[in-house]
Write a protein that holds these residues in place. Structure first.
Motif, PDB file in Angstrom:
ATOM      1  N   UNK A 103       0.853  -1.197   0.000  1.00  0.00           N
ATOM      2  CA  UNK A 103       0.000   0.000   0.000  1.00  0.00           C
ATOM      3  C   UNK A 103       0.881   1.236   0.000  1.00  0.00           C
ATOM      4  N   UNK A 104       0.320   2.347  -0.454  1.00  0.00           N
ATOM      5  CA  UNK A 104       1.074   3.581  -0.473  1.00  0.00           C
ATOM      6  C   UNK A 104       1.437   4.072   0.911  1.00  0.00           C
ATOM      7  N   UNK A 105       0.519   3.935   1.853  1.00  0.00           N
ATOM      8  CA  UNK A 105       0.762   4.415   3.215  1.00  0.00           C
ATOM      9  C   UNK A 105       1.908   3.632   3.857  1.00  0.00           C
ATOM     10  N   UNK A 106       1.846   2.306   3.748  1.00  0.00           N
ATOM     11  CA  UNK A 106       2.908   1.471   4.323  1.00  0.00           C
ATOM     12  C   UNK A 106       4.238   1.736   3.618  1.00  0.00           C
ATOM     13  N   UNK A 107       4.183   1.907   2.297  1.00  0.00           N
ATOM     14  CA  UNK A 107       5.396   2.176   1.538  1.00  0.00           C
ATOM     15  C   UNK A 107       6.058   3.472   1.957  1.00  0.00           C
ATOM     16  N   UNK A 108       5.260   4.522   2.150  1.00  0.00           N
ATOM     17  CA  UNK A 108       5.810   5.810   2.581  1.00  0.00           C
ATOM     18  C   UNK A 108       6.432   5.697   3.958  1.00  0.00           C
ATOM     19  N   UNK A 109       5.778   4.953   4.859  1.00  0.00           N
ATOM     20  CA  UNK A 109       6.329   4.773   6.203  1.00  0.00           C
ATOM     21  C   UNK A 109       7.688   4.096   6.146  1.00  0.00           C
ATOM     22  N   UNK A 110       7.806   3.056   5.334  1.00  0.00           N
ATOM     23  CA  UNK A 110       9.090   2.367   5.215  1.00  0.00           C
ATOM     24  C   UNK A 110      10.139   3.263   4.559  1.00  0.00           C
ATOM     25  N   UNK A 111       9.715   4.022   3.547  1.00  0.00           N
ATOM     26  CA  UNK A 111      10.657   4.856   2.796  1.00  0.00           C
ATOM     27  C   UNK A 111      11.229   5.984   3.640  1.00  0.00           C
ATOM     28  N   UNK A 112      10.506   6.397   4.662  1.00  0.00           N
ATOM     29  CA  UNK A 112      10.934   7.551   5.461  1.00  0.00           C
ATOM     30  C   UNK A 112      11.404   7.170   6.860  1.00  0.00           C
ATOM     31  N   UNK A 113      11.500   5.861   7.132  1.00  0.00           N
ATOM     32  CA  UNK A 113      12.017   5.495   8.450  1.00  0.00           C
ATOM     33  C   UNK A 113      13.539   5.566   8.440  1.00  0.00           C
ATOM     34  N   UNK A 114      14.167   5.067   9.484  1.00  0.00           N
ATOM     35  CA  UNK A 114      15.619   5.256   9.630  1.00  0.00           C
ATOM     36  C   UNK A 114      16.438   4.377   8.692  1.00  0.00           C
ATOM     37  N   UNK A 115      15.838   3.370   8.058  1.00  0.00           N
ATOM     38  CA  UNK A 115      16.599   2.490   7.177  1.00  0.00           C
ATOM     39  C   UNK A 115      16.941   3.203   5.876  1.00  0.00           C
ATOM     40  N   UNK A 116      18.166   2.976   5.399  1.00  0.00           N
ATOM     41  CA  UNK A 116      18.596   3.583   4.142  1.00  0.00           C
ATOM     42  C   UNK A 116      18.272   2.654   2.979  1.00  0.00           C
ATOM     43  N   UNK A 117      17.602   3.211   1.957  1.00  0.00           N
ATOM     44  CA  UNK A 117      17.352   2.468   0.726  1.00  0.00           C
ATOM     45  C   UNK A 117      18.162   3.098  -0.403  1.00  0.00           C
ATOM     46  N   UNK A 118      18.744   2.237  -1.232  1.00  0.00           N
ATOM     47  CA  UNK A 118      19.499   2.721  -2.382  1.00  0.00           C
ATOM     48  C   UNK A 118      18.586   3.093  -3.530  1.00  0.00           C
ATOM     49  N   UNK A 119      17.392   2.519  -3.568  1.00  0.00           N
ATOM     50  CA  UNK A 119      16.442   2.786  -4.648  1.00  0.00           C
ATOM     51  C   UNK A 119      15.050   2.343  -4.222  1.00  0.00           C
ATOM     52  N   UNK A 120      14.046   3.105  -4.665  1.00  0.00           N
ATOM     53  CA  UNK A 120      12.648   2.743  -4.439  1.00  0.00           C
ATOM     54  C   UNK A 120      11.993   2.486  -5.787  1.00  0.00           C
TER      55      UNK A 120
END
Length: 231
Positions: free
Chosen positions: A35-52
């Motif tokens: 879901x978009x809401x869950x995705x945004x939460x993961x994307x903005x938490x403390x974990x670093x992502x190299x790409x979304x």
């Protein structure tokens, strides 16, 4: 080589399972949100992502809204997954700060190539062979920490926008073709009717002109762009 962290935001469970099976053996650690809401939460938490990898059509919050809110605080590279042939989705996503787009359905090898191009570009930015600060008129660019100051104000650029501006500034006063920009920044040849580079340059212009005049990037229609120096 450090394992690259990807976030896949797509509501198609079968599709995401297939992508995990395909991409994991290539050295990617993949988190998934449906879901978009869950995705945004993961994307903005403390974990670093190299790409979304971000689908447009999502429940609760669509991909455009996810991207809009993400760009308020994060510059993580985003590859939009759009409906095939929907030019509005492509252009709108780039205007909002997506780094690239890929229409569905797509060839998995093409997806892998796009991911590698974006990740490689981001890896090269901090360790570029051109470390020195670039100062042209009232614009100061520091490749070492990926920062741009225009007339004393910090510009918020995506990784793709930074790479394009860097290439234009390095070649100031000279024409840089759209195909060169596409190959060196996006990692692919420019295709007919592909407006990706145009939209990224438009975003850069808009951000520069908010703080400084005259316009710094001149268009040579059908050919490319020149970064202008006035002093």
């Amino acid at each position: 080589m450090k394992t690259k962290q990807l976030l896949l935001i797509d509501d198609d469970i079968e599709f995401t399972d297939l992508l995990i099976q395909y991409l994991s053996p290539q050295g990617y650690q993949i988190d998934v949100s449906h879901t978009g809401v869950c995705g945004l939460q993961k994307a903005t938490n403390s974990k670093h992502y190299d790409l979304i990898l971000l689908d447009v059509m999502l429940p609760q919050m669509d991909g455009f809204e996810v991207l809009k809110r993400l760009r308020l605080s994060h510059h993580t590279p985003v590859l939009m997954l759009t409906a095939k042939g929907d030019d509005f989705d492509k252009i709108f996503g780039l205007e909002m700060g997506a780094d690239d787009y890929l229409p569905k359905p797509f060839n998995h090898r093409e997806l892998s190539a796009r991911i590698k191009a974006i990740v490689r570009r981001m890896d090269m930015l901090p360790s570029s062979s051109v470390h020195q600060t670039l100062t042209l008129d009232d614009v100061v660019m520091s490749p070492s920490n990926q920062s741009v100051i225009c007339a004393g104000k910090a510009l918020e650029l995506t990784g793709t926008e930074f790479a394009i501006l860097h290439l234009l500034m390095l070649n100031h006063g000279n024409l840089v073709s759209k195909n060169d920009l596409s190959e060196k920044v996006l990692g692919r040849k420019l295709l007919a009717f592909d407006r990706s580079i145009d939209m990224h340059v438009s975003n850069i212009r808009r951000k520069l002109v908010q703080h400084s005049q005259p316009e710094k990037i001149k268009t040579h229609r059908g050919a490319g762009y020149i970064y202008m120096v006035y002093k």
